[in-house]
Motif scaffolding. Structure first.
Motif, mmCIF file in Angstrom:
data_model
loop_
_atom_site.group_PDB
_atom_site.id
_atom_site.type_symbol
_atom_site.label_atom_id
_atom_site.label_comp_id
_atom_site.label_asym_id
_atom_site.label_seq_id
_atom_site.Cartn_x
_atom_site.Cartn_y
_atom_site.Cartn_z
ATOM 1 N N ASN A 140 -65.518 29.023 74.416
ATOM 2 C CA ASN A 140 -65.916 27.808 73.993
ATOM 3 C C ASN A 140 -66.317 27.562 72.714
ATOM 4 O O ASN A 140 -66.941 26.604 72.301
ATOM 5 C CB ASN A 140 -66.880 27.405 75.172
ATOM 6 C CG ASN A 140 -68.152 28.480 75.094
ATOM 7 O OD1 ASN A 140 -68.269 29.215 74.192
ATOM 8 N ND2 ASN A 140 -68.406 28.507 76.234
ATOM 9 N N ASN A 141 -65.991 28.624 71.645
ATOM 10 C CA ASN A 141 -66.262 28.341 70.415
ATOM 11 C C ASN A 141 -65.474 29.106 69.408
ATOM 12 O O ASN A 141 -64.897 30.023 69.736
ATOM 13 C CB ASN A 141 -67.790 29.235 69.835
ATOM 14 C CG ASN A 141 -68.276 28.629 68.744
ATOM 15 O OD1 ASN A 141 -67.785 29.075 67.417
ATOM 16 N ND2 ASN A 141 -69.364 28.084 68.774
ATOM 17 N N GLY A 165 -57.960 31.610 77.535
ATOM 18 C CA GLY A 165 -59.235 31.408 77.319
ATOM 19 C C GLY A 165 -59.697 30.135 76.884
ATOM 20 O O GLY A 165 -60.709 29.645 77.330
ATOM 21 N N ILE A 166 -59.264 29.557 75.722
ATOM 22 C CA ILE A 166 -59.490 28.405 75.409
ATOM 23 C C ILE A 166 -59.262 26.945 76.124
ATOM 24 O O ILE A 166 -60.168 26.432 76.476
ATOM 25 C CB ILE A 166 -58.597 28.160 73.987
ATOM 26 C CG1 ILE A 166 -59.284 29.039 72.757
ATOM 27 C CG2 ILE A 166 -58.651 26.333 73.605
ATOM 28 C CD1 ILE A 166 -58.352 29.105 71.472
ATOM 29 N N ASP A 218 -67.645 28.106 63.245
ATOM 30 C CA ASP A 218 -68.547 28.371 64.304
ATOM 31 C C ASP A 218 -68.567 26.863 64.718
ATOM 32 O O ASP A 218 -69.684 26.040 64.621
ATOM 33 C CB ASP A 218 -70.164 28.638 63.933
ATOM 34 C CG ASP A 218 -71.015 28.753 64.800
ATOM 35 O OD1 ASP A 218 -70.682 28.596 66.000
ATOM 36 O OD2 ASP A 218 -72.214 28.952 64.450
ATOM 37 N N LEU A 219 -67.671 26.518 65.612
ATOM 38 C CA LEU A 219 -67.748 25.007 66.162
ATOM 39 C C LEU A 219 -67.095 25.151 67.460
ATOM 40 O O LEU A 219 -66.404 26.159 67.864
ATOM 41 C CB LEU A 219 -66.723 24.238 65.418
ATOM 42 C CG LEU A 219 -66.916 23.932 63.970
ATOM 43 C CD1 LEU A 219 -65.542 23.156 63.494
ATOM 44 C CD2 LEU A 219 -68.078 23.049 63.854
ATOM 45 N N SER A 271 -59.455 24.003 81.924
ATOM 46 C CA SER A 271 -60.840 23.277 82.089
ATOM 47 C C SER A 271 -60.989 22.039 82.552
ATOM 48 O O SER A 271 -59.967 21.285 82.019
ATOM 49 C CB SER A 271 -61.485 23.697 80.708
ATOM 50 O OG SER A 271 -62.632 22.879 80.653
ATOM 51 N N SER A 272 -61.912 21.861 83.247
ATOM 52 C CA SER A 272 -62.043 20.345 83.613
ATOM 53 C C SER A 272 -63.060 19.489 82.524
ATOM 54 O O SER A 272 -63.271 18.468 82.859
ATOM 55 C CB SER A 272 -62.856 20.363 85.097
ATOM 56 O OG SER A 272 -63.999 20.987 84.974
ATOM 57 N N GLU A 273 -63.497 20.388 81.546
ATOM 58 C CA GLU A 273 -64.247 19.881 80.644
ATOM 59 C C GLU A 273 -63.185 19.492 79.358
ATOM 60 O O GLU A 273 -63.372 20.320 78.663
ATOM 61 C CB GLU A 273 -65.407 20.713 80.194
ATOM 62 C CG GLU A 273 -66.340 21.064 81.397
ATOM 63 C CD GLU A 273 -67.197 19.765 81.683
ATOM 64 O OE1 GLU A 273 -67.473 18.990 80.842
ATOM 65 O OE2 GLU A 273 -67.442 19.752 82.925
ATOM 66 N N VAL A 274 -62.795 18.201 79.234
ATOM 67 C CA VAL A 274 -61.799 17.785 78.534
ATOM 68 C C VAL A 274 -61.899 16.445 77.740
ATOM 69 O O VAL A 274 -62.699 15.771 78.475
ATOM 70 C CB VAL A 274 -60.468 17.937 78.943
ATOM 71 C CG1 VAL A 274 -60.003 19.572 79.371
ATOM 72 C CG2 VAL A 274 -60.258 17.133 80.077
#
Length: 245
Positions: free
Chosen positions: A136-137, A129-130, A145-146, A174-177
């Motif tokens: 995403n948190n 998931g991460i 809570d980050l 993920s592509s958001e790295v």
């Protein structure tokens, strides 16, 4: 005057240190951090051979070996997994039997987080998931809570492929790295960002980052040569063998 100049040149040449023989190894993160860097100083002192480590990842290391621009290539993969990675990356290996693999060590792929991250344990589902972006948190896995910031290395293909295969069961990262290059670059990015997480060889863990308990991913560290190892490469292999604990 001419004789004086010639004599001076001869003296300078005699006094200058002889150029060391160079051994150039293209390598991924695992061999660089676990084997080559730790051995470099002692190997050079013992053999008089200068060890040049090109930390360019298993794909480029293989390409460079094939071109003859390095003496050997090394990766944190079995030879079969290395060939599978090359195929996936579009590298055509015409004759796999032309390359001679030898295991020079073993390593674990570890997850690293910032030293102040309180998360102590992550299972496969949470890690998937991460690293896929579905979690995403950090509070979703018992942390603060980050927002989660994934650090991903472009030159750690061997580490990445082993993690995707054995932990994420083939799920797409993920592509958001935060883009990084080497394992050391990954560690520096994680150390600089409390929200960050990354993966790398076990040897990159230090006081600036933590490694929570995760499913174990063990892997061989393989060195290959094109054809039989040269005399320089044999010196390195012999040195590694004699210094193994």
């Amino acid at each position: 005057m001419r004789k004086t100049i010639l004599c001076l040149m001869a003296l300078l040449l005699a006094a200058a240190p002889s150029l060391a023989e160079e051994l150039k190894i293209g390598a991924g993160a695992a061999p660089t951090e676990n084997v080559l860097k730790p051995a470099k100083t002692a190997f050079e002192k013992s053999t008089g051979v200068s060890l040049s480590i090109v930390a360019n990842g298993p794909k480029q290391a293989f390409v460079d070996l094939d071109r003859g621009s390095v003496d050997a290539a090394a990766a944190g993969l079995s030879y079969d997994d290395w060939l599978a990675l090359l195929k996936k990356e579009g590298v055509v290996v015409a004759d796999p039997t032309a390359y001679k693999p030898v295991i020079i060590g073993k390593d674990k792929v570890v997850v690293i987080v910032h030293k102040d991250n309180p998360v102590a344990k992550l299972n496969k589902e949470q890690l998937t998931g991460i690293f896929s972006g579905k979690i995403n948190n950090w509070k979703e896995v018992g942390g603060k809570d980050l927002a989660v910031l994934v650090v991903w290395g472009s030159l750690t293909q061997g580490t990445n492929s082993m993690f995707i295969k054995n932990v994420m069961d083939g799920a797409k990262p993920s592509s958001e790295v935060i883009p990084a290059s080497t394992a050391e670059d990954i560690r520096q990015n994680v150390a600089a960002n409390p929200e960050a997480v990354g993966i790398g060889p076990q040897a990159i863990v230090n006081s600036s980052v933590r490694s929570p308990e995760t499913p174990e991913v063990a892997r061989p560290i393989t060195l290959i040569t094109k054809g039989a190892p040269s005399a320089k490469v044999k010196k390195l292999l012999d040195f590694i063998k004699t210094t193994e604990k």
